[in-house]
Scaffold this active site. Structure first.
Site, PDB file in Angstrom:
ATOM      1  CG  ASP A   1      -1.479   1.624   6.095  1.00 41.86           C
ATOM      2  OD1 ASP A   1      -1.588   1.682   5.098  1.00 41.86           O
ATOM      3  OD2 ASP A   1      -2.792   2.732   6.973  1.00 41.86           O
TER       4      ASP A   1
ATOM      5  CG  ASP B   1      -1.732   7.607   0.728  1.00 39.46           C
ATOM      6  OD1 ASP B   1      -1.243   8.756   0.904  1.00 39.46           O
ATOM      7  OD2 ASP B   1      -1.609   7.119  -0.634  1.00 39.46           O
TER       8      ASP B   1
ATOM      9  CG  ASP C   1      -1.574   0.911   1.266  1.00 41.11           C
ATOM     10  OD1 ASP C   1      -2.540   1.302   0.598  1.00 41.11           O
ATOM     11  OD2 ASP C   1      -1.830   1.750   2.368  1.00 41.11           O
TER      12      ASP C   1
END
Length: 226
Positions: A181, A16, A14
């Site tokens: 995250d 961000d 991922d």
């Protein structure tokens, strides 16, 4: 789970909250936009909780909050395209001004490439913003594939992005790893049948990532080199 990187031919990430801390400049661009339309600013905490579904959805949530209305009303608003264009100008200007790489990101990606691991980004951020962020931090040359929220007909948690990477690189699911995250990242990896490791410092809608039961929670991505 104690497998090391030698067990993986493909590592997908991922963006961000995983590779780059971007919430500050996203919040700046959102509030630049709200001020332009004489709406009250939103908080950094709110912005962090809205990250994950793509920048357009984040803007919709911010507009709904600032206008004291619902996201559904904003989505159907005739002025949304105008406001989105204003946000685009602000975010392109803000990209790279306050974001920063998380610890060990560049060195880890370089080391993985040296080991012959294929690297990919799979993010819900729209491609024009993904490219700007990657370029701002000189990350683009390190990746073999970048899949953004508008690259394919669907986005995370649909597993199409991961499946596309597996196909392109001829990697078996059991020899691939997804690092993220958020609950979205965990669900995407589960839907694709690949292992998922998660970082605890990103943007998970205000919830601890342990609640989403990834295969492993790691302190930073240098653990992939162990």
């Amino acid at each position: 789970m104690s497998a090391n990187v030698q067990a993986f031919d493909l590592a997908m990430f991922d963006l961000d909250g995983t590779l780059v801390a971007t919430a500050g400049e996203i919040g700046d661009a959102v509030n630049d936009t709200l001020v332009r339309f004489e709406l009250p600013a939103v908080s950094q905490v709110q912005v962090e909780r809205w990250i994950g579904h793509g920048t357009r959805e984040l803007l919709i949530q911010a507009l709904a909050s600032a206008s004291d209305t619902t996201a559904e009303v904003i989505r159907s608003s005739s002025s949304l395209s105008l406001i989105a264009a204003e946000f685009d100008r602000h975010y392109q200007r803000r990209c790279g001004t306050r974001s920063q790489l998380y610890p060990q990101v560049r060195d880890t990606l370089l080391a993985l490439r040296e080991r012959g691991v294929k690297l990919a980004v799979v993010t819900n951020k729209e491609s024009r913003y993904t490219a700007t962020v990657l370029d701002a931090h000189r990350l683009a040359p390190l990746f073999d594939r970048v899949i953004s929220g508008d690259t394919l007909p669907t986005k995370k948690p649909d597993p199409a992005g991961i499946h596309s990477c597996l196909t392109q690189f001829g990697a078996a699911a059991e020899r691939a790893l997804f690092v993220g995250d958020s609950s979205i990242d965990v669900a995407t990896a589960r839907n694709a049948g690949v292992r998922v490791w998660a970082l605890p410092y990103g943007y998970n809608m205000g919830e601890p990532i342990t609640a989403n039961q990834p295969d492993r929670v790691i302190p930073d991505i240098s653990v992939l080199l162990n």
